[in-house]
Motif scaffolding. Structure first.
Motif, PDB file in Angstrom:
ATOM      1  N   GLN A  57       0.826  -1.206   0.000  1.00  0.00           N
ATOM      2  CA  GLN A  57       0.000   0.000   0.000  1.00  0.00           C
ATOM      3  C   GLN A  57       0.858   1.253   0.000  1.00  0.00           C
ATOM      4  O   GLN A  57       0.447   2.295  -0.481  1.00  0.00           O
ATOM      5  CB  GLN A  57      -0.973  -0.003   1.178  1.00  0.00           C
ATOM      6  N   ARG A  58       2.070   1.144   0.550  1.00  0.00           N
ATOM      7  CA  ARG A  58       2.983   2.297   0.570  1.00  0.00           C
ATOM      8  C   ARG A  58       3.435   2.687  -0.825  1.00  0.00           C
ATOM      9  O   ARG A  58       3.803   3.823  -1.061  1.00  0.00           O
ATOM     10  CB  ARG A  58       4.197   1.976   1.429  1.00  0.00           C
ATOM     11  N   VAL A  59       3.459   1.738  -1.763  1.00  0.00           N
ATOM     12  CA  VAL A  59       3.928   2.035  -3.117  1.00  0.00           C
ATOM     13  C   VAL A  59       2.832   1.938  -4.171  1.00  0.00           C
ATOM     14  O   VAL A  59       2.979   2.488  -5.258  1.00  0.00           O
ATOM     15  CB  VAL A  59       5.124   1.139  -3.508  1.00  0.00           C
ATOM     16  N   ALA A  60       1.736   1.260  -3.868  1.00  0.00           N
ATOM     17  CA  ALA A  60       0.704   1.003  -4.869  1.00  0.00           C
ATOM     18  C   ALA A  60      -0.099   2.249  -5.247  1.00  0.00           C
ATOM     19  O   ALA A  60      -0.654   2.305  -6.334  1.00  0.00           O
ATOM     20  CB  ALA A  60      -0.238  -0.099  -4.386  1.00  0.00           C
ATOM     21  N   GLY A  61      -0.149   3.247  -4.384  1.00  0.00           N
ATOM     22  CA  GLY A  61      -0.940   4.439  -4.671  1.00  0.00           C
ATOM     23  C   GLY A  61      -0.269   5.427  -5.603  1.00  0.00           C
ATOM     24  O   GLY A  61      -0.830   6.463  -5.934  1.00  0.00           O
ATOM     25  N   VAL A  62       0.930   5.112  -6.061  1.00  0.00           N
ATOM     26  CA  VAL A  62       1.688   5.994  -6.935  1.00  0.00           C
ATOM     27  C   VAL A  62       1.486   5.534  -8.380  1.00  0.00           C
ATOM     28  O   VAL A  62       1.674   4.369  -8.704  1.00  0.00           O
ATOM     29  CB  VAL A  62       3.187   5.968  -6.544  1.00  0.00           C
ATOM     30  N   ALA A  63       1.095   6.468  -9.253  1.00  0.00           N
ATOM     31  CA  ALA A  63       0.767   6.123 -10.636  1.00  0.00           C
ATOM     32  C   ALA A  63       1.981   5.695 -11.445  1.00  0.00           C
ATOM     33  O   ALA A  63       1.899   4.768 -12.247  1.00  0.00           O
ATOM     34  CB  ALA A  63       0.084   7.308 -11.310  1.00  0.00           C
ATOM     35  N   HIS A 104      -3.890  18.043 -10.491  1.00  0.00           N
ATOM     36  CA  HIS A 104      -5.099  17.386 -10.994  1.00  0.00           C
ATOM     37  C   HIS A 104      -5.339  16.034 -10.342  1.00  0.00           C
ATOM     38  O   HIS A 104      -6.183  15.264 -10.797  1.00  0.00           O
ATOM     39  CB  HIS A 104      -5.037  17.276 -12.511  1.00  0.00           C
ATOM     40  N   GLY A 105      -4.563  15.725  -9.273  1.00  0.00           N
ATOM     41  CA  GLY A 105      -4.831  14.552  -8.461  1.00  0.00           C
ATOM     42  C   GLY A 105      -3.878  13.383  -8.584  1.00  0.00           C
ATOM     43  O   GLY A 105      -3.842  12.531  -7.711  1.00  0.00           O
ATOM     44  N   GLY A 106      -3.120  13.290  -9.643  1.00  0.00           N
ATOM     45  CA  GLY A 106      -2.205  12.160  -9.811  1.00  0.00           C
ATOM     46  C   GLY A 106      -1.066  12.216  -8.806  1.00  0.00           C
ATOM     47  O   GLY A 106      -0.539  13.284  -8.509  1.00  0.00           O
ATOM     48  N   VAL A 107      -0.708  11.051  -8.273  1.00  0.00           N
ATOM     49  CA  VAL A 107       0.405  10.952  -7.323  1.00  0.00           C
ATOM     50  C   VAL A 107       1.553  10.248  -8.030  1.00  0.00           C
ATOM     51  O   VAL A 107       1.379   9.163  -8.588  1.00  0.00           O
ATOM     52  CB  VAL A 107      -0.012  10.181  -6.055  1.00  0.00           C
ATOM     53  N   PHE A 108       2.741  10.890  -7.991  1.00  0.00           N
ATOM     54  CA  PHE A 108       3.905  10.388  -8.710  1.00  0.00           C
ATOM     55  C   PHE A 108       5.126  10.373  -7.807  1.00  0.00           C
ATOM     56  O   PHE A 108       5.326  11.281  -7.005  1.00  0.00           O
ATOM     57  CB  PHE A 108       4.204  11.246  -9.934  1.00  0.00           C
ATOM     58  N   GLU A 109       5.946   9.338  -7.975  1.00  0.00           N
ATOM     59  CA  GLU A 109       7.236   9.282  -7.314  1.00  0.00           C
ATOM     60  C   GLU A 109       8.243   9.927  -8.253  1.00  0.00           C
ATOM     61  O   GLU A 109       8.288   9.618  -9.442  1.00  0.00           O
ATOM     62  CB  GLU A 109       7.629   7.829  -7.061  1.00  0.00           C
ATOM     63  N   TYR A 110       9.044  10.837  -7.722  1.00  0.00           N
ATOM     64  CA  TYR A 110      10.138  11.446  -8.467  1.00  0.00           C
ATOM     65  C   TYR A 110      11.420  10.834  -7.924  1.00  0.00           C
ATOM     66  O   TYR A 110      11.604  10.769  -6.710  1.00  0.00           O
ATOM     67  CB  TYR A 110      10.185  12.953  -8.224  1.00  0.00           C
ATOM     68  N   VAL A 111      12.313  10.371  -8.790  1.00  0.00           N
ATOM     69  CA  VAL A 111      13.583   9.800  -8.346  1.00  0.00           C
ATOM     70  C   VAL A 111      14.726  10.453  -9.082  1.00  0.00           C
ATOM     71  O   VAL A 111      14.577  10.957 -10.201  1.00  0.00           O
ATOM     72  CB  VAL A 111      13.645   8.270  -8.538  1.00  0.00           C
ATOM     73  N   GLY A 112      15.884  10.437  -8.439  1.00  0.00           N
ATOM     74  CA  GLY A 112      17.093  10.976  -9.025  1.00  0.00           C
ATOM     75  C   GLY A 112      18.304  10.409  -8.326  1.00  0.00           C
ATOM     76  O   GLY A 112      18.185   9.715  -7.311  1.00  0.00           O
ATOM     77  N   PRO A 113      19.470  10.713  -8.869  1.00  0.00           N
ATOM     78  CA  PRO A 113      20.701  10.181  -8.269  1.00  0.00           C
ATOM     79  C   PRO A 113      20.969  10.778  -6.888  1.00  0.00           C
ATOM     80  O   PRO A 113      20.410  11.814  -6.532  1.00  0.00           O
ATOM     81  CB  PRO A 113      21.781  10.586  -9.272  1.00  0.00           C
TER      82      PRO A 113
END
Length: 114
Positions: A57-63, A104-113
């Motif tokens: 559930q900690r990761v599933a809510g991210v599009a 607009h509601g979307g949840v996204f994980e941003y990653v970088g080095p």
């Protein structure tokens, strides 16, 4: 700020069974790791994950996962444009990450080095 690529997130029941399919599909070798009680495998543009319902559930809510060369600049630009920080930048086994909710509601994980 530039998003360099998008990683598709896919929950699977059996990571060991799923990885060979995605390796054949992409021609890539899986990079496996664990994070927050979840077993993960990065295979080409896919991030496969498996674990208990509670853990995933900690990761599933991210599009999707958005990859940026400069994570701080990406988060700053997104928030300046109206995104809300759900989880601030923090270290992970593979670099750093933040989670943002777009206007607009979307949840996204941003990653970088690191």
């Amino acid at each position: 700020m530039a998003i360099e690529s998008v990683v598709v997130r896919q929950r699977v029941e059996d990571l060991d069974a799923a990885v060979p399919f995605y390796e054949k599909l992409t021609g890539s070798t899986a990079s496996r790791f664990a994070f927050a009680g979840v077993d993960l495998a990065g295979v080409g543009p896919f991030l496969l994950f498996a674990g208990s319902d509670e853990a995933v559930q900690r990761v599933a809510g991210v599009a999707a996962t958005l990859v940026a060369a400069d994570l701080d600049a990406a988060v700053e630009a997104a928030t300046a444009a109206g995104a809300e920080v759900v989880m601030p930048v923090q270290p992970t086994p593979n670099g750093r990450r933040a989670v943002l909710r777009h206007p607009h509601g979307g949840v996204f994980e941003y990653v970088g080095p690191s």
